[in-house]
Motif scaffolding. Structure first.
Motif, short mmCIF file in Angstrom:
data_model
loop_
_atom_site.label_atom_id
_atom_site.label_comp_id
_atom_site.label_asym_id
_atom_site.label_seq_id
_atom_site.Cartn_x
_atom_site.Cartn_y
_atom_site.Cartn_z
N GLU A 225 31.69 47.39 40.57
CA GLU A 225 32.46 46.29 41.17
C GLU A 225 33.95 46.51 41.01
O GLU A 225 34.74 45.99 41.79
CB GLU A 225 32.08 44.96 40.52
N ARG A 226 34.37 47.30 40.01
CA ARG A 226 35.79 47.57 39.80
C ARG A 226 36.30 48.73 40.65
O ARG A 226 37.46 49.10 40.56
CB ARG A 226 36.05 47.86 38.31
N LYS B 293 37.32 49.96 44.20
CA LYS B 293 37.72 49.46 45.53
C LYS B 293 38.04 50.67 46.40
O LYS B 293 38.88 51.50 46.04
CB LYS B 293 38.96 48.57 45.43
N GLU C 20 26.41 48.30 37.51
CA GLU C 20 26.84 47.47 38.63
C GLU C 20 28.20 46.83 38.36
O GLU C 20 29.03 46.71 39.25
CB GLU C 20 25.80 46.39 38.93
N ARG C 21 28.44 46.42 37.13
CA ARG C 21 29.72 45.81 36.78
C ARG C 21 30.85 46.83 36.90
O ARG C 21 31.95 46.50 37.33
CB ARG C 21 29.67 45.27 35.35
#
Length: 174
Positions: free
Chosen positions: A121-122, A124, A117-118
């Protein structure tokens, strides 16, 4: 105590990459994005450490799939209630939410662990060539894998802006 930035801190620094998804194959694109999000392109890669970079994907609406996947591919989600299965065909998803297609493909290529998940998040994703203020962070463009000769980090470089710069340089050089 010293305030010197060591070599390891510089190695773990995160770089922003730009990818233009126009006419790119979904699976091959997702694989390369996943490698960058994990940090496998760095010499300090460790599976237990999150050392990957940021990735900005533009033109997600124009991504391609091979074979008959455009008619056959279904995106499924479940509300966990009886009868709560929702299936969305690829064409409807491409019209309604094109960034979710790439996010789903990249998510499937990342390891299924606590860092997943982390790492996502990066990532886009933008449906058109406009990436807003995040474009100022871009350090590397993946159009051909190299940086343009007149590269300036303060100016966002996308495939659209590179084409315009090439056209201006061709008009000025005759």
């Amino acid at each position: 105590m010293s305030q010197v930035v060591g070599n390891t801190a510089l190695a773990y620094a995160r770089v922003w990459h730009h990818v233009d998804a126009s006419d790119r194959i979904l699976g091959k694109l997702a694989e390369r994005i996943a490698l960058v999000l994990m940090g496998k392109h760095k010499p300090i890669y460790d599976p237990s450490v999150d050392c990957g970079d940021y990735v900005i994907v533009t033109n997600s609406r124009r991504v391609k799939v091979t074979g008959r996947k455009e008619e056959q591919l279904l995106f499924r989600k479940h509300s966990m209630f009886p009868g709560g299965l929702k299936e969305t065909p690829y064409k409807a998803m491409k019209d309604k939410n094109p960034d979710e297609i790439i996010r789903h493909a990249v998510s499937g290529m990342l390891p299924k662990n606590k860092l997943r998940e982390r790492r996502l998040e990066r990532l886009k994703i933008f449906p058109s060539h406009r990436m807003g203020i995040l474009g100022a962070n871009v350090m590397r463009s993946w159009d051909d894998g190299t940086l343009p000769p007149n590269y300036k980090p303060s100016i966002p470089t996308t495939s659209e802006t590179l084409k315009k710069l090439n056209e201006k340089s061709e008009k000025a050089s005759p």
